[in-house]
Design an enzyme around this catalytic site. Sequence first.
Site, PDB file in Angstrom:
ATOM      1  N   ILE A  96      28.586   9.199 -38.303  1.00 48.21           N
ATOM      2  CA  ILE A  96      29.402   9.415 -39.297  1.00 48.21           C
ATOM      3  C   ILE A  96      28.632   8.933 -40.514  1.00 48.21           C
ATOM      4  CG2 ILE A  96      31.665   9.095 -40.811  1.00 48.21           C
ATOM      5  CD1 ILE A  96      32.946   9.325 -37.869  1.00 48.21           C
ATOM      6  N   TYR A 101      41.747  -2.006 -31.535  1.00 52.70           N
ATOM      7  CA  TYR A 101      41.320  -1.002 -32.119  1.00 52.70           C
ATOM      8  C   TYR A 101      42.351  -0.214 -33.094  1.00 52.70           C
ATOM      9  CZ  TYR A 101      38.327   3.025 -33.705  1.00 52.70           C
ATOM     10  OH  TYR A 101      37.735   3.821 -34.412  1.00 52.70           O
ATOM     11  N   LYS A 149      42.557  -0.523 -37.049  1.00 49.86           N
ATOM     12  CA  LYS A 149      42.139   0.705 -38.039  1.00 49.86           C
ATOM     13  C   LYS A 149      43.631   0.962 -38.954  1.00 49.86           C
ATOM     14  CE  LYS A 149      38.130   2.090 -37.212  1.00 49.86           C
ATOM     15  NZ  LYS A 149      36.967   1.792 -38.361  1.00 49.86           N
ATOM     16  N   THR A 174      28.169  11.039 -32.137  1.00 51.46           N
ATOM     17  CA  THR A 174      27.945   9.598 -32.899  1.00 51.46           C
ATOM     18  C   THR A 174      27.798   8.649 -31.672  1.00 51.46           C
ATOM     19  OG1 THR A 174      30.101   9.076 -32.430  1.00 51.46           O
ATOM     20  CG2 THR A 174      29.891  10.242 -34.442  1.00 51.46           C
TER      21      THR A 174
HETATM   22  N1  LIG Z   1      33.484   9.230 -33.729  1.00 47.37           N
HETATM   23  C1  LIG Z   1      34.803   9.214 -33.617  1.00 47.37           C
HETATM   24  O1  LIG Z   1      35.300  10.106 -33.055  1.00 47.37           O
HETATM   25  C2  LIG Z   1      35.481   8.339 -34.440  1.00 47.37           C
HETATM   26  C3  LIG Z   1      36.952   8.756 -34.701  1.00 47.37           C
HETATM   27  C4  LIG Z   1      37.596   7.784 -35.537  1.00 47.37           C
HETATM   28  C5  LIG Z   1      37.081   6.687 -36.382  1.00 47.37           C
HETATM   29  N2  LIG Z   1      35.697   6.663 -36.140  1.00 47.37           N
HETATM   30  C6  LIG Z   1      35.280   5.534 -37.163  1.00 47.37           C
HETATM   31  O2  LIG Z   1      34.243   6.092 -37.853  1.00 47.37           O
HETATM   32  C7  LIG Z   1      33.189   4.980 -38.221  1.00 47.37           C
HETATM   33  C8  LIG Z   1      31.860   5.475 -37.705  1.00 47.37           C
HETATM   34  O3  LIG Z   1      31.580   5.452 -36.540  1.00 47.37           O
HETATM   35  P1  LIG Z   1      30.936   6.476 -35.555  1.00 47.37           P
HETATM   36  O4  LIG Z   1      31.708   7.489 -35.108  1.00 47.37           O
HETATM   37  O5  LIG Z   1      29.992   6.959 -36.742  1.00 47.37           O
HETATM   38  O6  LIG Z   1      30.063   5.890 -34.503  1.00 47.37           O
HETATM   39  P2  LIG Z   1      28.670   4.993 -34.506  1.00 47.37           P
HETATM   40  O7  LIG Z   1      27.827   6.219 -34.320  1.00 47.37           O
HETATM   41  O8  LIG Z   1      28.851   3.906 -33.418  1.00 47.37           O
HETATM   42  O9  LIG Z   1      28.663   4.216 -36.129  1.00 47.37           O
HETATM   43  C9  LIG Z   1      29.274   2.832 -36.200  1.00 47.37           C
HETATM   44  C10 LIG Z   1      28.222   2.163 -37.001  1.00 47.37           C
HETATM   45  O10 LIG Z   1      28.624   0.912 -37.410  1.00 47.37           O
HETATM   46  C11 LIG Z   1      27.791   0.107 -37.592  1.00 47.37           C
HETATM   47  N3  LIG Z   1      28.242  -1.377 -37.325  1.00 47.37           N
HETATM   48  C12 LIG Z   1      29.128  -1.578 -36.555  1.00 47.37           C
HETATM   49  N4  LIG Z   1      29.589  -2.925 -36.655  1.00 47.37           N
HETATM   50  C13 LIG Z   1      28.980  -3.322 -37.742  1.00 47.37           C
HETATM   51  C14 LIG Z   1      28.702  -4.484 -38.396  1.00 47.37           C
HETATM   52  N5  LIG Z   1      29.435  -5.600 -38.030  1.00 47.37           N
HETATM   53  N6  LIG Z   1      28.027  -4.610 -39.675  1.00 47.37           N
HETATM   54  C15 LIG Z   1      27.093  -3.510 -39.903  1.00 47.37           C
HETATM   55  N7  LIG Z   1      27.229  -2.229 -39.361  1.00 47.37           N
HETATM   56  C16 LIG Z   1      27.992  -2.505 -38.123  1.00 47.37           C
HETATM   57  C17 LIG Z   1      26.846   0.328 -36.430  1.00 47.37           C
HETATM   58  O11 LIG Z   1      25.511   0.160 -36.421  1.00 47.37           O
HETATM   59  P3  LIG Z   1      24.887  -1.434 -35.721  1.00 47.37           P
HETATM   60  O12 LIG Z   1      25.559  -1.635 -34.281  1.00 47.37           O
HETATM   61  O13 LIG Z   1      23.421  -1.221 -35.787  1.00 47.37           O
HETATM   62  O14 LIG Z   1      25.248  -2.383 -36.511  1.00 47.37           O
HETATM   63  C18 LIG Z   1      26.958   1.872 -36.281  1.00 47.37           C
HETATM   64  O15 LIG Z   1      25.857   2.261 -37.077  1.00 47.37           O
HETATM   65  C19 LIG Z   1      33.756   3.754 -37.254  1.00 47.37           C
HETATM   66  O16 LIG Z   1      34.518   2.891 -38.626  1.00 47.37           O
HETATM   67  C20 LIG Z   1      34.707   4.402 -36.342  1.00 47.37           C
HETATM   68  O17 LIG Z   1      35.627   3.443 -36.030  1.00 47.37           O
HETATM   69  C21 LIG Z   1      34.982   7.359 -35.306  1.00 47.37           C
END
Ligand SMILES: NC(=O)c1ccc[n+]([C@@H]2O[C@H](COP(=O)([O-])OP(=O)(O)OC[C@H]3O[C@@H](n4cnc5c(N)ncnc54)[C@H](OP(=O)(O)O)[C@@H]3O)[C@@H](O)[C@H]2O)c1
Length: 250
Positions: free
Chosen positions: A13, A154, A158, A190
């Site tokens: 995202i 989690y 959130k 993602t």
């Molecule tokens: N995909 C879904 O279905 C979904 C649904 C609901 C909510 N979300 C939320 O959407 C957001 C984005 O997630 P995504 O789905 O795009 O998953 P993702 O691809 O795993 O992205 C999460 C990103 O956060 C970074 N990150 C994690 N911890 C960090 C830290 N301590 N400092 C800096 N960067 C950090 C990770 O990079 P590094 O590991 O390199 O640090 C990664 O680039 C998250 O908050 C997630 O909880 C996702």
Amino acid sequence: MRNVVISGGGTGIGCAVARRFVESGHRVIIMGRRAAALEHTAEELNRTRRSDDARVVPVVGDASDPMVLDRLTSALDSLAESGVDVLVNNAGGVVPGPDSSVDEVVTNWIETFRSNVLTGVVLVEGLGPRMRRPGGRILNLSSIAAFRGGGGAYSAAKSAVVGWTFDLAARLGTEGITVNVVVPGYIEDTEFFGDRMTPERRARLIGQTLDGKAGRPEDVAAAVFFLASTEAAHITGQVVHVNGGAVFGR
Ligand SMILES: NC(=O)c1ccc[n+]([C@@H]2O[C@H](COP(=O)([O-])OP(=O)(O)OC[C@H]3O[C@@H](n4cnc5c(N)ncnc54)[C@H](OP(=O)(O)O)[C@@H]3O)[C@@H](O)[C@H]2O)c1
């Protein structure tokens, strides 16, 4: 042209949000812990940018560690203007870990709150003085899990993001900074699910939507982009769901 800081901007995202802003001619700082993911994304997005000034700058670091602020402020100082117009607190996710003792459960809850809540708190407190007043925009990423449970620590973390958003919106409203929370449902393409996704689980998640579709990172990026726009100046302290109707917005 605005300066946009996105935590977790190297993948999923956050990467889609970065693409949306850079394609619209803005300067974007993406930060995360893995240099390779950030550099790959920055390189790819910089190939498609439309002007020399609009570009993506990677900053490596853990957003929950205040030490990262020096690196972020140096990156901002290297841009034509050094303020922050838009801050997207997107970093987070499920933190896997053992849970067979109380100590292990406590450790996992602390790490989950660090990943999903403190990442935003550090960036808001550290970059807050640089936020544009009036006109600044803060977008926090929560999850459908905050509204219907799932994932233990989690969903609790959130939910905390939602309450914290309301607090920040009240604090910063008269300074002309809006603060909203975007709440994704199931979003594909993602790294969020890692190896925790199965065909059955995917079908179940899609079956919970009203439009019969998985969400895409671009769907969330579109909501973030609108809430960050000047047109959204009177929208603050709001919860915006992006989930295909899998839970009704309230
Ligand atoms: N995909 C879904 O279905 C979904 C649904 C609901 C909510 N979300 C939320 O959407 C957001 C984005 O997630 P995504 O789905 O795009 O998953 P993702 O691809 O795993 O992205 C999460 C990103 O956060 C970074 N990150 C994690 N911890 C960090 C830290 N301590 N400092 C800096 N960067 C950090 C990770 O990079 P590094 O590991 O390199 O640090 C990664 O680039 C998250 O908050 C997630 O909880 C996702």
